[in-house]
Design an enzyme around this catalytic site. Structure first.
Site, PDB file in Angstrom:
ATOM      1  N   TYR A  25       0.857  -1.196   0.000  1.00  0.00           N
ATOM      2  CA  TYR A  25       0.000   0.000   0.000  1.00  0.00           C
ATOM      3  C   TYR A  25       0.884   1.233   0.000  1.00  0.00           C
ATOM      4  CZ  TYR A  25      -3.888   3.045   1.542  1.00  0.00           C
ATOM      5  OH  TYR A  25      -4.843   4.032   1.657  1.00  0.00           O
ATOM      6  N   LYS A  69      -1.627  -1.253  -4.095  1.00  0.00           N
ATOM      7  CA  LYS A  69      -2.628  -0.191  -4.130  1.00  0.00           C
ATOM      8  C   LYS A  69      -1.898   1.135  -3.994  1.00  0.00           C
ATOM      9  CE  LYS A  69      -6.573   1.954  -1.838  1.00  0.00           C
ATOM     10  NZ  LYS A  69      -7.352   2.096  -0.584  1.00  0.00           N
TER      11      LYS A  69
END
Length: 279
Positions: free
Chosen positions: A158, A182
């Site tokens: 992330y 992400k």
């Protein structure tokens, strides 16, 4: 640890294969399209409304989202105990049997991240999303420990520095043992570089880039705004320019006084609580 692990189900959940070789995860796509970065609902006394949060996830899946991220930054993970996070993952897993459930499992260092990863997959998480610590040091060693705890489930890195942990630099990403990433920065140049320079699964986290990500062939999007406008998020991903433009107001409002702006939007549409532990 080696071999092939397979998940499959009828409906919107994508058949995938994950090959684990030592501490390396090959690229894997759990789903294609829009996932929701789920809000966590709280009662007025500040307690977690586990059932209400799971019911909200269920209605968003019915509206077309293809996966659910539980206890990420949108879900106020920093204000949740590990027990609360695991309870939310378990409840959403039961409420949404036909789609992948991704658990937020970031930690201040590798130990708690690995522990939360193991606890999340034990209650049914199909994958985990983990931001590196703000002072990560050796990123590969950090993610190797998380991968070891993931019981062959995909680990997504992330990148949202300053909001959720530290950075995942582009030049380091190819060396990390993760299946995908992400990126919530909303940086179009970084998105172009991710898609052209790395072969992992790329998920955008900014609703300003939904149509762009879909057009360029990203794996998907994991969006806070999907809590309130799932239909427009899905339409924008599929190339509907008008839907992308309609998301602008919600995108701006959701970023205002986070998480209160988003909580108000969700309450206005679905009658949910605006209670928050943050801010």
């Amino acid at each position: 640890m080696s071999g092939w692990v397979r998940w499959h189900a009828d409906g919107p959940r994508t058949r995938i294969q994950l090959r684990v070789l030592g501490m390396t995860q090959e690229p894997v796509v759990l789903w294609r399209g829009v996932a929701v970065a789920l809000v966590t609902l709280f009662a007025e006394d500040g307690s977690v409304d586990v059932a209400g949060t799971a019911a909200h996830a269920e209605r968003l899946v019915a509206a077309g989202v293809r996966a659910v991220l539980v206890a990420g930054s949108t879900g106020e993970a920093d204000a949740l105990s590990d027990g609360e996070r695991v309870a939310l993952v378990s409840a959403v897993r039961r409420a949404c049997p036909g789609v992948p459930v991704v658990a937020g499992a970031s930690g201040a260092w590798a130990g708690p991240a690995a522990e939360l990863t193991a606890a999340s997959v034990a209650v049914g998480a199909d994958a985990v999303l983990v931001a590196p610590p703000r002072r990560a040091g050796d990123l590969r060693a950090f993610f190797e420990r998380v991968v070891a705890a993931a019981d062959r489930r995909p680990v997504l890195a992330y990148h949202f520095p300053g909001v959720a942990g530290g950075a995942v630099p582009l030049e380091v990403l190819p060396s990390l043992p993760v299946a995908g990433l992400k990126d919530s920065t909303g940086d179009p140049e970084r998105l172009l570089r991710l898609l052209s320079e790395w072969d992992g699964a790329v998920y955008v986290g900014s609703s300003a880039l939904v149509s762009t990500a879909g057009m360029l062939g990203a794996a998907g999007a994991i969006l806070a705004v999907a809590n309130v406008a799932p239909e427009d998020c899905v339409a924008a991903w599929e190339g509907d320019a008008a839907a992308q433009l309609r998301l602008t107001a919600a995108h701006v409002a959701a970023k205002s006084e986070f998480p209160h702006g988003l909580k108000r939007l969700v309450a206005d549409r679905f009658g949910t609580s605006v209670a928050s532990r943050m801010g």
